[in-house]
Design an enzyme around this catalytic site. Structure first.
Site, PDB file in Angstrom:
ATOM      1  N   GLU A  72      13.844 -22.423  32.418  1.00 32.71           N
ATOM      2  CA  GLU A  72      13.859 -23.023  31.263  1.00 32.71           C
ATOM      3  C   GLU A  72      12.263 -21.924  30.279  1.00 32.71           C
ATOM      4  O   GLU A  72      11.732 -21.722  31.367  1.00 32.71           O
ATOM      5  CB  GLU A  72      13.747 -24.215  30.481  1.00 32.71           C
ATOM      6  N   GLY A  73      13.007 -21.108  29.337  1.00 30.09           N
ATOM      7  CA  GLY A  73      11.671 -19.871  28.638  1.00 30.09           C
ATOM      8  C   GLY A  73      11.906 -20.613  27.485  1.00 30.09           C
ATOM      9  O   GLY A  73      12.669 -21.261  26.791  1.00 30.09           O
ATOM     10  N   GLY A  74      11.195 -19.468  26.932  1.00 28.84           N
ATOM     11  CA  GLY A  74      10.916 -19.607  25.164  1.00 28.84           C
ATOM     12  C   GLY A  74      12.780 -19.512  25.070  1.00 28.84           C
ATOM     13  O   GLY A  74      12.884 -19.483  23.594  1.00 28.84           O
ATOM     14  N   GLY A  76      15.106 -20.406  25.880  1.00 27.92           N
ATOM     15  CA  GLY A  76      16.294 -21.366  26.134  1.00 27.92           C
ATOM     16  C   GLY A  76      16.387 -21.596  27.456  1.00 27.92           C
ATOM     17  O   GLY A  76      15.435 -21.350  28.491  1.00 27.92           O
ATOM     18  N   ASP A 198       6.982  -6.330  28.507  1.00 32.57           N
ATOM     19  CA  ASP A 198       6.657  -7.868  28.813  1.00 32.57           C
ATOM     20  C   ASP A 198       6.764  -7.432  30.119  1.00 32.57           C
ATOM     21  O   ASP A 198       7.307  -8.824  30.848  1.00 32.57           O
ATOM     22  CB  ASP A 198       7.714  -8.950  28.749  1.00 32.57           C
TER      23      ASP A 198
END
Length: 392
Positions: A72-74, A76, A198
């Site tokens: 899970e990340g920012g 979703g 990123d």
């Protein structure tokens, strides 16, 4: 070659790569969701990525069964799934995929979804993750990627569980070369050029041969063209990886990616996170801790990850540290271009460490340890944290 005159010359890779279709439209940080949808629509309809229904992906993931949960990340949650496809002979075949589901309340995530669909439908390189398709049905936004069985570089480089072999020297150099060549494709082959923005260990995915692929293009930006020298934008990225000149001015350039790559390279050398709150305070910042060693060639060996147990070629380690130092220069114009970085890294790769112990490395043994696929994790564990904007 400029900065890399000390390395043996090597042919530049990627010269024969075909340029991808031009990005006629691109999303900026200030685009509205509706405007971004209009800009993306022509590329989405071109057939470069498959449009799935939400039901398709429900079935593929076993109705988002927790047994298929990857991470899970920012953005979703991410799930492992299996989709059916028809091969060239007309027979049905199954493909393993990673399905990333956008959290419905994420406004920034919707913009990143659109940017990522646009970018990955026109970009193609062995060191970029492939977008299989997407779903934009009702309020649902999902991205479908090729499945990367060994997960992220982060899961193999930091906090390695007891009994799991650490990455050996040759594998680390192989990963560095692949990441550099993926970045070189974005900077030098993509038309117009792309600034990745990123770079971090969590966004480098590994296949079963430990070949790396850049993932998570939600923050990527079309680079400056013509007489422009930079792109003015809000400062976004991951704490510690962002170039200081970008943080202060908001001026994004190709050299911003070079700095971030230098951080990643230093992490590969040391086995340390760019910031780790679990360490004693003087050692929490990797750049602060490493600075005294990077200023004295006689101390370069002290940067080597203890997990390597001295199993590396000393001259190659020194060269890798030098490349990292060049990339981490405060002044962007002093940093090398990524094509020269790739040449230097290929020279380092030409000096592999050979020993019987290397046969027990993760590149040759062990089962896949999949911990996450393209996702953006926030905080936790002393690892890198995502920040949307820096205060100057």
């Amino acid at each position: 070659m400029g900065c890399f005159g000390c390395f043996a010359p090597a042919a530049r890779r990627g010269a024969g790569d075909l340029k991808p279709s031009k990005l006629a439209h691109h999303c900026t940080d200030d685009d509205s969701v509706a405007d971004a949808q209009r800009k993306v629509a022509p590329d989405v309809g071109s057939g470069c990525a498959h449009s799935f229904t939400f039901k398709d992906l429900l079935v593929a993931t076993g109705y988002f069964n927790e047994a298929n949960f990857i991470g899970e990340g920012g953005f979703g949650k991410v799930y492992k799934g299996k989709i059916s496809k028809t091969n060239s002979q007309g027979a049905s075949d199954a493909q393993m995929v990673a399905v990333k589901q956008l959290a419905r309340e994420s406004v920034q995530g919707r913009k990143e979804f659109l940017v990522e669909v646009l970018m990955l439908t026109v970009l193609s390189h062995p060191n970029l993750v492939s977008l299989v398709g997407f779903c934009a049905q009702g309020d649902e936004r999902l991205l479908v990627y090729e499945y990367m069985p060994f997960g992220s570089l982060e899961s193999h480089l930091f906090d390695v569980p007891h009994g799991k072999p650490p990455l050996d020297w040759n594998t680390r150099v192989k990963i560095a070369v692949g990441v550099a060549e993926g970045l070189s494709y974005l900077h030098n082959v993509a038309d117009p050029p792309i600034i990745y923005r990123d770079m971090k260990a969590a966004n480098i995915l590994l296949d079963e041969d430990f070949s790396p692929k850049l993932s998570d293009f939600g923050l990527a930006k079309v680079g400056p063209v013509g007489d422009r020298t930079h792109v003015s934008t809000r400062v976004m990225g991951t704490y510690g990886y962002c170039a200081p000149d970008y943080v202060v001015s908001g001026k994004l350039t190709m050299k911003s990616d070079i700095y971030s790559f230098g951080v990643l390279l230093l992490e590969l050398i040391t086995g340390r996170r760019i910031y780790d709150a679990s360490r004693p305070k003087p050692e929490q910042s990797l750049l602060t801790w490493s600075r005294p060693f990077m200023h004295d060639k006689r101390k370069f060996h002290r940067l080597a990850d203890p997990a390597l147990r001295g199993s590396y070629p000393p001259s190659a380690l020194n060269q890798l540290v030098v490349i990292s130092i060049m990339c981490l220069q405060d002044q962007p114009h002093v940093r090398p271009i990524i094509a020269d970085v790739a040449i230097g890294l290929n020279h380092v790769a030409s000096q592999p460490y050979a020993s019987l112990a290397s046969m027990g490395s993760p590149a040759y043994s062990g089962s896949p340890q999949y911990s996450r696929t393209p996702s953006r994790r926030r905080g936790g564990g002393g690892g890198s944290r995502r920040v949307s904007q820096y205060a100057s």
